[in-house]
Scaffold this motif. Sequence first.
Motif, PDB file in Angstrom:
ATOM      1  N   THR A 254      18.806 -10.154 -36.286  1.00  0.00           N
ATOM      2  CA  THR A 254      20.068 -10.864 -36.072  1.00  0.00           C
ATOM      3  C   THR A 254      19.854 -12.371 -36.162  1.00  0.00           C
ATOM      4  N   LEU A 255      18.733 -12.844 -35.606  1.00  0.00           N
ATOM      5  CA  LEU A 255      18.437 -14.272 -35.697  1.00  0.00           C
ATOM      6  C   LEU A 255      18.313 -14.695 -37.155  1.00  0.00           C
ATOM      7  N   HIS A 256      17.587 -13.904 -37.939  1.00  0.00           N
ATOM      8  CA  HIS A 256      17.400 -14.254 -39.351  1.00  0.00           C
ATOM      9  C   HIS A 256      18.699 -14.132 -40.140  1.00  0.00           C
ATOM     10  N   TYR A 257      19.594 -13.291 -39.666  1.00  0.00           N
ATOM     11  CA  TYR A 257      20.904 -13.180 -40.321  1.00  0.00           C
ATOM     12  C   TYR A 257      21.753 -14.423 -40.013  1.00  0.00           C
ATOM     13  N   CYS A 258      21.702 -14.893 -38.781  1.00  0.00           N
ATOM     14  CA  CYS A 258      22.516 -16.047 -38.381  1.00  0.00           C
ATOM     15  C   CYS A 258      21.934 -17.359 -38.892  1.00  0.00           C
ATOM     16  N   PHE A 259      20.600 -17.430 -38.971  1.00  0.00           N
ATOM     17  CA  PHE A 259      19.940 -18.654 -39.415  1.00  0.00           C
ATOM     18  C   PHE A 259      18.871 -18.268 -40.441  1.00  0.00           C
ATOM     19  N   ALA A 260      19.041 -18.731 -41.656  1.00  0.00           N
ATOM     20  CA  ALA A 260      18.128 -18.356 -42.741  1.00  0.00           C
ATOM     21  C   ALA A 260      16.713 -18.877 -42.511  1.00  0.00           C
TER      22      ALA A 260
END
Length: 225
Positions: A44-50
């Motif tokens: 989810t973190l990588h989805y919200c922040f590339a």
Amino acid sequence: MARIPAAERRNDLVNAAIQVIATHGVDGATTRRIAEQADAPLATLHYCFASKELLFAAVFERVAAEYQEVIVRSEVRGDVATTARELLRGAMTWYLDSTAFAAATIELISWAQRQGGNSAAVVYNQAFAVLRSILGKANSDQALDAETIDEISYIVAALSDGFALNWLTFGDREAAARQVDTSIAVLDAWLATKLASPASAEQRAPEPVQPKTGMSSLISWVNVG
């Protein structure tokens, strides 16, 4: 389980990053730690922040916005000295009550300088712009030029930053509460001289200064009670 909106997730992750950076520093703020702090899957973190850099940029924006809000909340409808005093008091009180923000801000500014970017300058420039705007609207018996307003803004920022570093270093709330009053007294003394009318300044006879030698003449600003 109800789906959490992306905007809310981003907000949670930024808040988590502030806490992790404050505790572990920028180098220790891994994406895994931040995701765990936010109670969110790493994906989810990588989805919200590339990238982590984009997350840190969002943290910088949050810190800058929060600091500006503190300044605005501290605005009073009074003369320049009263306004500057309350701006300083508001910033120092915020540092006392928001230790994680203070620690994360210092960590991020040091990190940004190492990266060679201008993120730190952006935070300071935005804060100075708000300070100058508020001080420029304050009541004054004499017209203040832009240079004087800049100097007052700098003094407020320098005193509040020094206070924050001391508070983060020693963590003594009782001593810090006294240091708030000390810092404000320093500001008051500087303003009294800076804003004195030319006639008043001429009437004041300079007091003789006795030279001091030895270690007793050194004044330490560290952990002043």
